[in-house]
Design an enzyme around this catalytic site. Structure first.
Site, PDB file in Angstrom:
ATOM      1  N   HIS A  74      -3.632   6.731   2.738  1.00 51.84           N
ATOM      2  CA  HIS A  74      -3.996   5.728   2.108  1.00 51.84           C
ATOM      3  C   HIS A  74      -5.530   5.336   3.361  1.00 51.84           C
ATOM      4  O   HIS A  74      -5.785   5.051   4.025  1.00 51.84           O
ATOM      5  CB  HIS A  74      -2.751   4.595   2.931  1.00 51.84           C
TER       6      HIS A  74
ATOM      7  N   CYS B 272       1.052  -1.518   0.169  1.00 48.07           N
ATOM      8  CA  CYS B 272      -0.396   0.257   0.166  1.00 48.07           C
ATOM      9  C   CYS B 272       1.038   0.796   0.304  1.00 48.07           C
ATOM     10  O   CYS B 272       0.410   2.541   0.011  1.00 48.07           O
ATOM     11  CB  CYS B 272      -1.168   0.179   1.099  1.00 48.07           C
TER      12      CYS B 272
ATOM     13  N   ASN C 258     -10.204   0.052  -0.389  1.00 46.33           N
ATOM     14  CA  ASN C 258      -8.968  -0.166  -0.266  1.00 46.33           C
ATOM     15  C   ASN C 258      -8.343  -0.635  -1.952  1.00 46.33           C
ATOM     16  O   ASN C 258      -8.025  -2.151  -2.081  1.00 46.33           O
ATOM     17  CB  ASN C 258      -7.817  -1.127   0.626  1.00 46.33           C
TER      18      ASN C 258
END
Length: 330
Positions: free
Chosen positions: A255, A113, A285
């Site tokens: 994020h 990520c 996500n």
């Protein structure tokens, strides 16, 4: 050294939606359970014929068109996936060929990520060294291909998408661009979030397929606690190092892993939620694509304007940690 700035931003998400109500029919879960624990309502899912490089090319074309740059003008392509089309060739090779960027070299950068923020930092240094003029950074992932839709703890979390930014030198007299970056690796957390099989340690076999080991596995509680703590601490230390506070930040772009992680980190930093971009409800996500998707929304919603400071923050599998401060150039 020259400074570097973001001059264009393009994004792509596949049109197909997978809602929480759809997931209720696939696995033992509910819209209420997902919303309360993650903040996600829906996510975009690529059709069977679409791969990570396809979405990356779409996002890249959008960014280059925004800037009016022709494909052959690109010096470098950095793609930051955890779901490449294949182990090799690199996704950057596929994107270069798909774009027709005949003058570019490039590579894939793997940091889960955190990949896109790491890619931005790498691009900024290439430009600041004076050796590169136009570096394309792309975060793209097709997470739906590595999800176990019998595991309600993970299959509700992720979506597919891509985002691209063009990095160029700052012009004389401009006070825009990247200000500072702070990164960290903590490999002791490697078992907390991983895809166990498919690499050299555990090659694909009948046993790994039957054991469903080619899907995302996560210790959610451990990841949650680490992400909140390190996102807060890294951003705090980076702001302190540059003589800044939360009040100087126009928008925090974190994020998008979990709404509760985002809100907890922002509260510890003293940044009010109205200055934090949260779009996880619409995308889930998307791993490497979350930061550019969120940056686009921050600009479109008027949270980030030319000359204002943005704080990027991310924690990913590995663990990988990164935060970056920049002054918006457009």
């Amino acid at each position: 050294m020259l400074k570097a700035k973001i001059t264009a931003l393009g994004c792509y998400v596949p049109p197909r939606l997978l809602t929480n109500l759809d997931l209720e029919r696939l696995v033992n879960t509910s819209d209420q359970w997902i919303m309360e624990r993650t903040g996600i309502r829906e996510r975009h899912i690529a059709e069977p014929g679409m791969a990570t490089s396809d979405m990356a090319i779409q996002a890249a074309r959008c960014a280059l068109a925004q800037r009016g740059v022709n494909d052959p003008e690109v010096d470098t392509i950095i793609v930051c996936p955890v779901t490449p089309d294949m182990f090799f060739p690199s996704t950057a090779c596929l994107v270069q060929n798909g774009l027709g960027a005949t003058g570019a070299w490039g590579f894939d950068l793997s940091a889960a990520c955190s990949g896109f923020v790491y890619g931005l930092t790498t691009a900024a240094h290439l430009v600041a060294a004076g050796t590169h003029k136009k570096v394309l950074v792309i975060g793209a992932d097709t997470m739906s291909r590595i999800l176990d839709y019998t595991d309600r703890a993970t299959c509700v979390l992720f979506g597919d998408g891509a985002g691209a930014m063009l990095i160029e030198p700052v012009e004389d007299g401009e006070d825009y661009g990247f200000i500072d970056f702070m990164g960290e690796l903590d490999g002791s957390g490697g078992d907390a979030l991983k895809m166990p099989a498919g690499g050299s340690r555990m090659p694909a076999s009948r046993q790994t397929v039957d054991g469903r080991l080619h899907f995302v596995k996560q210790d959610g509680g451990q990841v949650f606690k680490y992400a909140v703590r390190r996102m807060h601490e890294t951003c705090r230390d980076l702001l302190d190092r540059n003589g800044l506070t939360g009040e100087d930040v126009a928008v925090m772009i974190p994020h998008q892993a979990n709404r509760r992680i985002i809100t907890a980190a922002a509260e510890r930093l003293g940044i009010p939620l109205e200055k934090v971009l949260i779009n996880i409800d619409r995308y889930g996500n998307t791993t490497a694509a979350t930061i550019p998707l969120a940056a686009r929304d921050a600009i479109q919603q008027g949270l980030l304007r030319k000359g204002q400071i943005a704080l990027l923050a991310v924690v990913g599998a590995g663990y990988t940690v990164g935060s970056s401060i920049l002054r918006c150039a457009y």
